[in-house]
Design an enzyme around this catalytic site. Sequence first.
Site, PDB file in Angstrom:
ATOM      1  N   PRO A   1       0.825  -1.217   0.000  1.00 16.37           N
ATOM      2  CA  PRO A   1       0.000   0.000   0.000  1.00 16.37           C
ATOM      3  C   PRO A   1       0.858   1.264   0.000  1.00 16.37           C
ATOM      4  O   PRO A   1       1.772   1.402   0.804  1.00 16.37           O
ATOM      5  CB  PRO A   1      -0.795  -0.113   1.305  1.00 16.37           C
ATOM      6  CG  PRO A   1      -0.665  -1.522   1.746  1.00 16.37           C
ATOM      7  CD  PRO A   1       0.622  -2.034   1.185  1.00 16.37           C
ATOM      8  N   GLU A   2       0.585   2.150  -0.937  1.00 18.01           N
ATOM      9  CA  GLU A   2       1.264   3.441  -0.992  1.00 18.01           C
ATOM     10  C   GLU A   2       0.237   4.506  -0.600  1.00 18.01           C
ATOM     11  O   GLU A   2      -0.862   4.165  -0.167  1.00 18.01           O
ATOM     12  CB  GLU A   2       1.830   3.663  -2.406  1.00 18.01           C
ATOM     13  CG  GLU A   2       2.789   2.540  -2.820  1.00 18.01           C
ATOM     14  CD  GLU A   2       3.384   2.715  -4.219  1.00 18.01           C
ATOM     15  OE1 GLU A   2       3.481   3.856  -4.694  1.00 18.01           O
ATOM     16  OE2 GLU A   2       3.740   1.695  -4.827  1.00 18.01           O
TER      17      GLU A   2
END
Length: 267
Positions: free
Chosen positions: A2-3
Amino acid sequence: MPELPEVENVIRSLVNKVSGKKIASVEIITPSIVYKRTDFIDLVKDKTIVTLERRGKYIIIRLDEGNLLIHLRMTGKLLFNGEIGKHTHLKIDFTDGNYLIYNDVRKFGRINYLSNDELNIYLKTKVGLEPGLMELEAFKTKLMNKRGPLKKILLDQTVIAGIGNIYADEILFASGIHPLTETSKLKDEDYIILFDNIRGILEKAILAGGSTIRDYVNGDGTAGGFQDAHQVYGRGGKECICCGCTLEKIKVAGRTTVYCPICQRIR
Ligand SMILES: [Zn+2]
């Protein structure tokens, strides 16, 4: 992993569901998930969640006293009333019968309890510019002071917070800049293009619900849709969407990097 856009979507999916809820109990199933704190349960129990915030790739759960700082790393998931299973490492029960769980297949994620002062110091020293709030001059100065390939600098969370491997490749492609470019080779207009693309691409990805490459879902289990808009990430060996030539794959800072040798010429 996840960014920024994925973490933002986790927060947006959870903030209305958990804000105002009082924590009845905390169950730590996998102790290594909780960062260096033996009194974690005592600190969190009986507290009320005020709100959720994001800083870079961090989730901050603001309590009426102190904060939970969460990093999902590779495969962490924060789920409201989610399915409890062998990858559930922490469970927070609320007084109204609802609950929040932390699931993580790889177990690289971390949850930490920090006082307001501890949190402020941590964010100030470890977390760089926030893309949605940064100003062009500060961005430019910060990048100019860094040496090494631009992609590596974009991945450095102490420079700009929130960009990971997916969005770094997409941002560089959209900017027409080769991932190995040194900042000394960047012109004023490159900084402007880069700045605009960082903000623009992250914002578009947020609105699309983030990118689901392997198993990312938000806090209510919904996958993202931005993976369909990727122009280079995961497309090594395929045709460039702009010029039709073959996209190349190299390693930068240990990360697989895809770029177009024509649209992103080395300088
Ligand atoms: Zn191209």
